[in-house]
Enzyme design. Structure first.
Site, PDB file in Angstrom:
ATOM      1  N   CYS A  27       0.818  -1.224   0.000  1.00 60.39           N
ATOM      2  CA  CYS A  27       0.000   0.000   0.000  1.00 60.39           C
ATOM      3  C   CYS A  27       0.850   1.272   0.000  1.00 60.39           C
ATOM      4  CB  CYS A  27      -0.930   0.014   1.203  1.00 60.39           C
ATOM      5  SG  CYS A  27      -2.050  -1.378   1.186  1.00 60.39           S
TER       6      CYS A  27
ATOM      7  N   HIS B 157      -3.240   7.213   2.675  1.00 54.10           N
ATOM      8  CA  HIS B 157      -3.660   5.939   2.107  1.00 54.10           C
ATOM      9  C   HIS B 157      -5.041   5.598   2.661  1.00 54.10           C
ATOM     10  CE1 HIS B 157      -4.025   1.871   0.981  1.00 54.10           C
ATOM     11  NE2 HIS B 157      -3.779   1.382   2.175  1.00 54.10           N
TER      12      HIS B 157
ATOM     13  N   ASN C 194     -10.045  -0.153  -0.218  1.00 56.67           N
ATOM     14  CA  ASN C 194      -8.582  -0.042  -0.131  1.00 56.67           C
ATOM     15  C   ASN C 194      -7.985  -0.496  -1.466  1.00 56.67           C
ATOM     16  OD1 ASN C 194      -5.862  -0.413   0.330  1.00 56.67           O
ATOM     17  ND2 ASN C 194      -6.127  -1.448   2.297  1.00 56.67           N
TER      18      ASN C 194
HETATM   19  O1  UT7 Z   1      -3.753  -1.156   3.545  1.00 55.78           O
HETATM   20  C1  UT7 Z   1      -2.814  -1.692   4.428  1.00 55.78           C
HETATM   21  C2  UT7 Z   1      -3.116  -1.322   5.775  1.00 55.78           C
HETATM   22  N1  UT7 Z   1      -4.332  -1.983   6.194  1.00 55.78           N
HETATM   23  C3  UT7 Z   1      -4.784  -1.713   7.357  1.00 55.78           C
HETATM   24  O2  UT7 Z   1      -4.169  -0.895   7.998  1.00 55.78           O
HETATM   25  C4  UT7 Z   1      -5.990  -2.423   7.868  1.00 55.78           C
HETATM   26  C5  UT7 Z   1      -6.002  -2.285   9.374  1.00 55.78           C
HETATM   27  N2  UT7 Z   1      -7.102  -3.000  10.055  1.00 55.78           N
HETATM   28  C6  UT7 Z   1      -8.387  -2.633   9.906  1.00 55.78           C
HETATM   29  O3  UT7 Z   1      -8.735  -1.745   9.156  1.00 55.78           O
HETATM   30  C7  UT7 Z   1      -9.390  -3.344  10.788  1.00 55.78           C
HETATM   31  O4  UT7 Z   1      -8.721  -4.111  11.751  1.00 55.78           O
HETATM   32  C8  UT7 Z   1     -10.359  -4.275   9.983  1.00 55.78           C
HETATM   33  C9  UT7 Z   1     -11.304  -3.428   9.158  1.00 55.78           C
HETATM   34  C10 UT7 Z   1      -9.565  -5.205   9.096  1.00 55.78           C
HETATM   35  C11 UT7 Z   1     -11.198  -5.093  10.958  1.00 55.78           C
HETATM   36  O5  UT7 Z   1     -11.933  -4.231  11.839  1.00 55.78           O
HETATM   37  P1  UT7 Z   1     -11.893  -4.479  13.408  1.00 55.78           P
HETATM   38  O6  UT7 Z   1     -12.782  -3.495  14.020  1.00 55.78           O
HETATM   39  O7  UT7 Z   1     -10.448  -4.480  13.837  1.00 55.78           O
HETATM   40  O8  UT7 Z   1     -12.550  -5.907  13.539  1.00 55.78           O
HETATM   41  P2  UT7 Z   1     -11.957  -7.251  14.150  1.00 55.78           P
HETATM   42  O9  UT7 Z   1     -10.995  -7.877  13.205  1.00 55.78           O
HETATM   43  O10 UT7 Z   1     -11.519  -7.012  15.563  1.00 55.78           O
HETATM   44  O11 UT7 Z   1     -13.258  -8.145  14.180  1.00 55.78           O
HETATM   45  C12 UT7 Z   1     -14.377  -7.800  15.032  1.00 55.78           C
HETATM   46  C13 UT7 Z   1     -15.515  -8.775  14.739  1.00 55.78           C
HETATM   47  C14 UT7 Z   1     -15.056 -10.230  14.752  1.00 55.78           C
HETATM   48  O12 UT7 Z   1     -16.109 -11.008  15.335  1.00 55.78           O
HETATM   49  P3  UT7 Z   1     -16.025 -11.506  16.858  1.00 55.78           P
HETATM   50  O13 UT7 Z   1     -14.797 -12.349  16.926  1.00 55.78           O
HETATM   51  O14 UT7 Z   1     -15.927 -10.257  17.666  1.00 55.78           O
HETATM   52  O15 UT7 Z   1     -17.300 -12.259  17.016  1.00 55.78           O
HETATM   53  C15 UT7 Z   1     -14.958 -10.578  13.298  1.00 55.78           C
HETATM   54  O16 UT7 Z   1     -15.153 -11.954  13.027  1.00 55.78           O
HETATM   55  O17 UT7 Z   1     -16.037  -8.547  13.449  1.00 55.78           O
HETATM   56  C16 UT7 Z   1     -16.088  -9.762  12.708  1.00 55.78           C
HETATM   57  N3  UT7 Z   1     -15.904  -9.460  11.306  1.00 55.78           N
HETATM   58  C17 UT7 Z   1     -16.922  -9.229  10.459  1.00 55.78           C
HETATM   59  N4  UT7 Z   1     -18.241  -9.225  10.627  1.00 55.78           N
HETATM   60  C18 UT7 Z   1     -19.016  -8.927   9.576  1.00 55.78           C
HETATM   61  C19 UT7 Z   1     -14.735  -9.340  10.602  1.00 55.78           C
HETATM   62  N5  UT7 Z   1     -14.993  -9.032   9.337  1.00 55.78           N
HETATM   63  C20 UT7 Z   1     -16.336  -8.965   9.216  1.00 55.78           C
HETATM   64  C21 UT7 Z   1     -17.179  -8.670   8.131  1.00 55.78           C
HETATM   65  N6  UT7 Z   1     -18.519  -8.671   8.352  1.00 55.78           N
HETATM   66  N7  UT7 Z   1     -16.733  -8.391   6.908  1.00 55.78           N
END
Ligand code: UT7
Length: 326
Positions: free
Chosen positions: A112, A253, A283
């Site tokens: 990225c 980004h 993204n």
């Molecule tokens: O471009 C390079 C740089 N990229 C980044 O910097 C990305 C950085 N990370 C992020 O943007 C975020 O961490 C994400 C958008 C990837 C994820 O968001 P989050 O708020 O950190 O969610 P999480 O991974 O902690 O997941 C929270 C919950 C989980 O469920 P439980 O375990 O709490 O029951 C996931 O399974 O959300 C669930 N989940 C979803 N639910 C519905 C994860 N993806 C989805 C989804 N739809 N697409």
């Protein structure tokens, strides 16, 4: 003698997917995607489409706005991790599409942060007098690299390309400075095996398995992205001897609106100084910063003599920033 951006362009695949389109394929919801990322839609490559063609379209627009022809270029530098070939490079394929020969063309792989790296390298070579007119492109198609059964990654990415034409110019305008950083010890926070190029499109029969798809440790990456984008922004401004308050617009980004807002908060910047378009594109990896730059110019958000700051963080981990006097 510095380098100045004199033309920009962007191009996208034909197919637009809104969050509701993903609800029928994955256990996800428009509400989750919007609230956790700010993404509403993205453009994805489909079977038979070529990312090189898309990059060529963005490049032609940038060249025409710069008032230059492809044959005027002295180098092509592409930030990408989406070449269909181990070699030749994406840049050499783009050179062929643009119908030009006999100039250096090469890729920089910084995920990225690819465009930030490419702009920095192009600017350094132009300062040393090597080239006078350079095409710098960011192009990626990470939608073809996800496991489309993995909701944690499949909803995040879109595809596209953004391009800039740089020319050397005396005077105070142009790229004032850049800072590049990498932290290889964090390589496994965001990675993908290099197996299929861009063949595994959203609509393709060929699928990436869970192992072959993008692996992301989202929450850890989130924390590092916020810290590193704040750090590099402060340092590039300090290195150039200007004040953060004097920066007119930051083009970050576009990975996640929550990351962008957190960085802006830590820097004490108001929302009007930070460009946000992740909602429309998702993204797009190395394409996100040049697409944002092209849109910001079109929307009249950048004026002569403005200080504009570009920054990114991505797989590697890599991060960096460029400061430009418009
Ligand atoms: O471009 C390079 C740089 N990229 C980044 O910097 C990305 C950085 N990370 C992020 O943007 C975020 O961490 C994400 C958008 C990837 C994820 O968001 P989050 O708020 O950190 O969610 P999480 O991974 O902690 O997941 C929270 C919950 C989980 O469920 P439980 O375990 O709490 O029951 C996931 O399974 O959300 C669930 N989940 C979803 N639910 C519905 C994860 N993806 C989805 C989804 N739809 N697409």
């Amino acid at each position: 003698m510095g380098s100045r951006i004199v033309g920009t362009g962007r191009a996208l695949p034909r197919t637009r997917l809104v969050n509701q389109d993903l609800e029928s394929r994955l256990d996800t919801s428009d509400e989750w995607i919007r609230s956790r990322t700010g993404i509403e839609q993205r453009y994805v490559l489909t079977n038979g489409e070529s990312l090189v063609d898309i990059a060529a379209e963005a490049s032609r627009t940038a060249l025409s706005r710069a008032g230059l022809k492809p044959s005027d270029l002295e180098a092509i530098v592409v930030g990408t991790v989406s070449s269909d070939f181990g070699f030749p490079s994406f840049a050499c394929q783009l050179q062929d599409r643009l119908g030009i020969t006999d100039i250096p063309a090469f890729d920089l792989a910084a995920a990225c942060s690819g465009f930030i790296y490419a702009l920095s390298v192009a600017d350094a070579s132009m300062r040393s007098g090597d080239w006078k007119r350079v095409l710098v492109v960011g192009a990626d198609a990470l939608s073809t690299m996800v496991d489309w059964n993995d909701r944690r990654t499949a909803v995040l990415f879109g595809d596209g390309a953004g391009a800039c034409v740089l020319v050397t110019e005396p005077g105070p305008r142009g790229v004032l400075g850049s800072l590049l950083r990498s932290a290889g010890q964090h390589w496994n926070l965001l990675s993908v095996r290099n197996s299929a190029g861009t063949r595994c499109t959203y609509d393709s029969e060929v699928r990436r398995t869970a192992d072959e798809g993008i692996q992301m440790r989202g929450p850890e990456l989130f924390r590092i992205a916020v810290r590193s984008m704040e750090e590099v922004t402060r340092r590039v401004v300090e290195k150039a001897g200007v004040r953060l308050e004097d920066v007119a617009l930051i083009l970050p980004h576009q990975a996640n609106a929550r990351i962008i807002n957190a960085v802006a908060d830590r820097l004490g910047l108001s929302a009007d100084k930070v460009f946000l378009n992740v909602g429309r594109y998702g993204n797009t990896s190395a394409a996100s910063v040049p697409i944002a730059l092209d849109e910001a110019l079109e929307a009249n958000r950048i004026h002569d003599n403005d200080l504009v700051l570009l920054n990114a963080c991505g797989g590697g981990l890599t991060w960096g920033a460029n400061l430009v006097r418009w």
